[in-house]
Design a protein around this motif. Sequence first.
Motif, PDB file in Angstrom:
ATOM      1  N   ILE A  84       0.835  -1.197   0.000  1.00 51.30           N
ATOM      2  CA  ILE A  84       0.000   0.000   0.000  1.00 51.30           C
ATOM      3  C   ILE A  84       0.876   1.256   0.000  1.00 51.30           C
ATOM      4  O   ILE A  84       0.587   2.218  -0.706  1.00 51.30           O
ATOM      5  CB  ILE A  84      -1.017  -0.010   1.181  1.00 51.30           C
ATOM      6  CG1 ILE A  84      -2.084   1.044   0.986  1.00 51.30           C
ATOM      7  CG2 ILE A  84      -0.344   0.148   2.513  1.00 51.30           C
ATOM      8  CD1 ILE A  84      -3.073   0.740  -0.087  1.00 51.30           C
ATOM      9  N   SER A  85       1.964   1.239   0.745  1.00 47.84           N
ATOM     10  CA  SER A  85       2.873   2.388   0.776  1.00 47.84           C
ATOM     11  C   SER A  85       3.521   2.630  -0.579  1.00 47.84           C
ATOM     12  O   SER A  85       3.677   3.778  -1.003  1.00 47.84           O
ATOM     13  CB  SER A  85       3.951   2.190   1.841  1.00 47.84           C
ATOM     14  OG  SER A  85       3.381   2.198   3.126  1.00 47.84           O
ATOM     15  N   GLU A  86       3.890   1.558  -1.273  1.00 43.88           N
ATOM     16  CA  GLU A  86       4.510   1.706  -2.600  1.00 43.88           C
ATOM     17  C   GLU A  86       3.518   2.246  -3.624  1.00 43.88           C
ATOM     18  O   GLU A  86       3.876   3.065  -4.462  1.00 43.88           O
ATOM     19  CB  GLU A  86       5.088   0.362  -3.058  1.00 43.88           C
ATOM     20  CG  GLU A  86       6.281  -0.081  -2.248  1.00 43.88           C
ATOM     21  CD  GLU A  86       6.660  -1.536  -2.501  1.00 43.88           C
ATOM     22  OE1 GLU A  86       7.873  -1.815  -2.494  1.00 43.88           O
ATOM     23  OE2 GLU A  86       5.755  -2.392  -2.680  1.00 43.88           O
ATOM     24  N   VAL A  87       2.276   1.801  -3.563  1.00 46.25           N
ATOM     25  CA  VAL A  87       1.245   2.304  -4.477  1.00 46.25           C
ATOM     26  C   VAL A  87       1.028   3.798  -4.243  1.00 46.25           C
ATOM     27  O   VAL A  87       1.005   4.592  -5.191  1.00 46.25           O
ATOM     28  CB  VAL A  87      -0.087   1.532  -4.301  1.00 46.25           C
ATOM     29  CG1 VAL A  87      -1.229   2.239  -5.008  1.00 46.25           C
ATOM     30  CG2 VAL A  87       0.060   0.105  -4.815  1.00 46.25           C
ATOM     31  N   VAL A  88       0.899   4.187  -2.982  1.00 47.44           N
ATOM     32  CA  VAL A  88       0.670   5.602  -2.670  1.00 47.44           C
ATOM     33  C   VAL A  88       1.885   6.431  -3.065  1.00 47.44           C
ATOM     34  O   VAL A  88       1.747   7.520  -3.627  1.00 47.44           O
ATOM     35  CB  VAL A  88       0.309   5.800  -1.182  1.00 47.44           C
ATOM     36  CG1 VAL A  88       0.289   7.279  -0.808  1.00 47.44           C
ATOM     37  CG2 VAL A  88      -1.036   5.156  -0.879  1.00 47.44           C
TER      38      VAL A  88
END
Length: 150
Positions: free
Chosen positions: A78-82
């Motif tokens: 989720i952090s990489e997508v954001v």
Amino acid sequence: MHSSHLLRKGRVSKTNHYYALTLVCHLRRNHLNNLFINRRIIHEMRKLEIEKLITSNTFVLMPNHLHWLIQLSNSLSISEVVRKFKGRTATLFRKHYREKLWQKGFYDHLIRDDEDLVANARYIVANPLRAGLVKNITDYAYWDSVYLKI
């Protein structure tokens, strides 16, 4: 002192799970009330779907923040997508306005079940109404949901 590190505490990325995200504009400025910018941001949201990194369920671009309900694929956290989304949109924004677009960090909520999913989608869509921006959600241009019936 910034407390953005507290947002990451306990953050978990689960493949095929839904997350409700909130991203806030730098200094809570009303950067997201511009048709050109909002169209570019929505384009970048769709691009993440085309790249099969997420499935978008519901979103609303408020003047100074974004609420977005997504399903995470199995390729990135989720952090990489954001980080990818914020980086792309911030670059576009900076090119035109020479300002920062996003505040550091983001808020996420792991959706527990179908009832939580629908409740979060309703909450997101109703944001412009609660903020007094419009009296009818159909009068607000910057939102979409898979639950919208045409």
